[in-house]
Design an enzyme around this catalytic site. Sequence first.
Site, PDB file in Angstrom:
ATOM      1  CB  ILE A  78      -6.822  -1.023  10.985  1.00 32.59           C
ATOM      2  CG1 ILE A  78      -5.544   0.605  10.756  1.00 32.59           C
ATOM      3  CG2 ILE A  78      -7.731  -0.171  10.847  1.00 32.59           C
ATOM      4  CD1 ILE A  78      -5.354  -0.076  10.072  1.00 32.59           C
ATOM      5  CB  SER A  79      -5.234   2.658  16.031  1.00 29.35           C
ATOM      6  OG  SER A  79      -4.871   1.620  16.840  1.00 29.35           O
ATOM      7  CE  LYS A  80      -9.108   9.380  15.418  1.00 27.40           C
ATOM      8  NZ  LYS A  80      -9.324  10.856  16.374  1.00 27.40           N
TER       9      LYS A  80
END
Length: 275
Positions: A113-115
């Site tokens: 999951i992206s920052k």
Amino acid sequence: MNSQAPKRRFPLALDKVGARAPAPASARDLLMPQRHLREAAADAARQVAPSGLGLDSAGVRLRMVQRLQREGLRDERVLQAMADVPRHEFVDTALAIQAYEDTSLPIGHGQTISKPSVVGRMIELLMAAVAARDGNLGRVLEIGTGCGYQAAVLARLARHVTSIERLKPLHDKARHHLTAQRLNHVRLIYGDGRLGHKPGGPYECIIAAAGGEDLPRAWLEQLAPGGRLVAPMLDPSGRGQVLVVVDHVVEAGASRIVRTLHEPVLFVPLKSGVM
């Protein structure tokens, strides 16, 4: 013969027990194994009980977006959307305590999951072009659903979101997460993201969560006139990935594609096929 009786050494008479001189303070401390427990209890008594720190608290999400705002995220609509989405519900329970830190987290199957800062930045780039004109993101195509978090944020800013995931376990996980969010205007597709999804196009916005050496032609063909695409791509210099913004510009009845390069990023590689 010595008539003097020998001194009695042991056992001591009861009235003599405990008659030794007191030990130094340092020695007494060493013989008190409960001392640290007493200190811990005293420390706890001095602390103020925390409030509003539960992961389901709006205050936790607010602190996250305030940090993102200090780091440069400016669009109030994006900040509000991120404040509304409970990110901890999209990650594994063991990682939930890290959900509101500005870090990417594993979601299984070699994906992340992206920052939050990257999610916010990419959506802000979309908003700067499309929402500035139309008031919202219109029809959005997301490449790489992952756990569904970014789709949930996009859904609060768009008329409709179509999101494609090539890994069936992640597609199913995202469906579970987004069903709980009751987002009826999000459509999840299990398929090859490199092909886009032509039946739902053209799209005012396209956003990708995986990067390759170049942008697939299908994405450019499905980008609506006046639309914008934001995706990671290999820097032409070969020094890693950068964010690429593609605008489908229409002027005097003619359309053209304009690319601009932005900051360095690091995404999982873009792959073909389904699994």
